[in-house]
Design an enzyme around this catalytic site. Sequence first.
Site, short mmCIF file in Angstrom:
data_model
loop_
_atom_site.label_atom_id
_atom_site.label_comp_id
_atom_site.label_asym_id
_atom_site.label_seq_id
_atom_site.Cartn_x
_atom_site.Cartn_y
_atom_site.Cartn_z
CG ASP A 6 -1.72 1.15 1.40
OD1 ASP A 6 -1.65 2.07 0.44
OD2 ASP A 6 -2.18 1.59 2.75
CE LYS A 68 -1.15 7.10 -3.83
NZ LYS A 68 -1.90 6.41 -2.60
CD GLU A 145 -4.87 3.78 -2.22
OE1 GLU A 145 -5.47 4.57 -1.80
OE2 GLU A 145 -3.67 4.09 -2.48
CG ASP A 168 -9.64 4.57 0.60
OD1 ASP A 168 -8.98 5.32 1.46
OD2 ASP A 168 -8.81 3.84 -0.33
#
Lengths: 566, 438
Positions: A6, A68, A145, A168
């Site tokens: 992850d 990211k 995810e 999420d």
Amino acid sequence: MIIGIDLGTTNSLVAVWKDEQARLIPNALGKYLTPSVVGLDDNGDILVGQVAKERLMTHSQQTTAHFKRYMGTQKVIALGKKSFRAEELSALVLKVLKQDAEVFLGEAVTEAVITVPAYFNDAQRKATKVAGELAGLQVSRLINEPTAAALAYGVNQKRDEQTILVFDLGGGTYDVTVLEFFDGVMEVHASTGDNFLGGEDFTTLLIEESKRKLGKFMDKDVLDENKGILSVIRNQAEIAKQNFAQQKVVESKLVWQGQTYHWQLEQKRFEALSEELLYRLRTPIERALRDSRIKSSELDDIILVGGATRMQMIKRMVATMFGRMPSCHINPDEVVALGAAMQAGLKSRDSALKEVVLTDVAPYTLGIEVVKHERHLNTGFFLPVIERNTVIPASRVKDVYTVNDYQKLVMVRVYQGESHLVKENIFLGELEVNVPAKKVGEVGIDVRFTYDINGLLEVEASLHDTGDTVSVVIEDNPGVLTKDEIAQRLKSLEKLKIHPRDETENRVVLARLQRLYEQNLGELRQVLGDALSEFMGILDYQDPEMITEMREQLEEFMDKIEQDYY
Amino acid sequence: MDINIWQELGIEPTQDKKTIKRAYSQRLKQVHPEDDPDGFQRLRFAYEQALEQQQYFTKPIPERPMSPRLEKQKPASFRFVRVSRQECYQQLADYVSILLNVLQTKGEQIAIATLKQWLQQPILLHIESREQFEDILLPKLIQLPQLPYQLLLFLDRLGHWRKESLEFSRRFEFGEDLLDKIRAYLIYYSLARLASVSLKQKNKVEKRKILAARLLVSQYRPVYFRWKKLLRSDLLDVIKQLLAEIDSEVVVSEYFNQATLNWWREAIKPSSITWSVIQGLVLLLWIRLAVDISVELNHNHFWPVFLLLMIAYIPIAWGLIKLKQAINHYLLPKFRILRLWLRYGSPLVWHSVFWTGFLLGLFVFNASIDLIFLSGFLAMWLLYGAWDAIILGFIIAIIAPAVNLFSIPYFWIANDVLLLLSGFFIIQLYLLVWLKRD
């Protein structure tokens, strides 16, 4: 052995399917969460994780976080004198995670399943894949995810048929996915989200609020430009965010040039500031439900995933929106990694998992630019080829015709987005098709889009008459590295030395001592300074027993300071 | 795809959803999407078709309502407030009518503020209610005589209408038109906001942008503006940019004064003078040639020949009218802003000035052709270093002295034709170079 990773905005985790269950792999510090922070030390070696995070304040020029957010863009991030792209920084994090996994498993690891936000676009997905390659991992699968999270929640569920919604909210990205389980099939109905919305945005609100409050006592330019101060404020803001669950008002403190500044952050004010962000959380959910043609009352469960869902405000909002309490019984930070490990298990066809088949969707509408004859020739319209939330792998064809007499060339320009105007969508790439010169509309072209299981797009154009085919895997995007560039960067990354794993613990203690030294004043500062030099002396002495003893003492000491401090 | 969907699923035709799903899940394990993408796609197609058929047979097809989503207006249940669906729908409808009332009596800003407050209330917080609210509100809003754009923009921000316009136009049949209008308004709105900014303490670029915005959103014709502001041709560049932005939308906002926009569209058009000037030019050249013909060909019968040429003067007069029009429309308004004209006036204007000067010199002052050409050449070269000046210079430097020196009989014809052709050639050249430049 395939590992599941992850790769998060704030933290990354690695897990593996072993002994018929998903297991998180601890890092050198014995922790599961490795902060996605990369830095350079004074010798120019690479530091990753907690060490780098501790140095964010003290060595702000040589350390970076939250990269990211720049995946799939051309942005170059400077670390000291070197500069990196987001892929390279992610690759460094992946390398360390890979190392952790190798130590844990006692064997070499070459293959990985990496998670990406469901709403990541083509360029961002490719960048993630490249990051894996740069880290020496073969990325056997990119998995979304929320899908991973649902897998972790759902695989061992007893009920044989249910529909759930995964909410999420990670550090930097936001995804909503609606899925259904039945008969060992896990089917994603719809995935939506926002790539630029996450827990960090809420922290940013608090940082700005802090700056406003500090602005009364300090020079504004210093506040804006000094990275060291900023990282302290960020740290304080994060702590306040976590403590709002228990406290209405959180005290914060900054030490700068011999002076201590105090300010307060209020929960109520924070919620008022967050209103705009909460609005943005809402729309993707509405869309996901609409796209999957499911009423909110038909949902069996709502699952909260991602560290940011720990915020009370978010939980409350989700509860009000659906009129019931959401579930969050698996640690929201870890659930994605566990799901990734399960996917890795599925991928290697582990016998315990044989029964689950997962189908996912393309989160975006993909299409081409076309011209419309209305009042006059209007350009810039978007013709969807693959509608969003189509189950992948998918392949769709649209035929288009020439618009001018004796046109010799047709440009197939590929876009992604939900607007009927291309200028509001994202350009992905283009391909040129040479066509025979004929009258308007006499030449037809089949445009075929193939979207593979990893969410990567291939476009193919063929002439009706001759069947001549031009095809392209969309990769002209400036945010995506070419093959040569990858090879070149692989070489330059290999030259970089990552700091040895077995020294990590000592490095963290050193970095943390240094940070505390700068954050504190008076007597405590002196004590910390002494401890720092003493510990460095012991490190030089190289007696492992002594080092361990002192380290443990220091850790206890620092924990105590930090508890009092906040 | 012509596959038998039931064969693909491996079951008898059925309308039982469960059976279809089970068959799908059984087959899925054989055609795993990872190993057999093509087989999976066939299966998926069959599965979706089967489900669609099942839905078709089990549910009566709803009548197509006015707005395609009306059937969705069935109220949802709100467990936590425990109101019935009917009640819930009624409440939303009440909210809508209050909002419309506020909008008409107190104005848009108050209406937006009210709506913002409502959004915190449980009934509107429920996930399905905002869409329903939109479904009730929007058809009423678009019937208002004046669209409440600010309110629409607020709703757009909440619901991502523009970003997801494909979906929006599927939901509402007026969706696409409405979005076009909102987009057009957005441009007007951003310009109007820019126009209201004070010029004080702004740098050059910002000032230019503000001025341009002020000119474009103005309700007055530009004639009333102080010209000295216009002297900056870089300002015109900005205006051009903004106009292109306005025109790139499908519709132009009704808030703009169309006459003002049209005036500016003309003003920035570089080639607006082209054809009238060319006509005038060509015809004047033709006179020159005609007089030469009547003089040289027949000394004794000059008048009959000339009369014949007078008949041909009709088209010439027409050309002159055109020229006059061109001067009236494009030259005179620009007379006071010479710098602007220099940049944006057509090079063909310079041609016309040059050729008129040339003909005047020839007929009125009886000056030598060479002299006029040479001075013209010099003037053009000095003014804007033009290519045609250089080419003309060459022609004069070589051909004209040749005519004078050797007095070759009838060479003047070749001379005139050459001049005429070179004139055309230059015009063509200019058109090409110039069209490419923009």
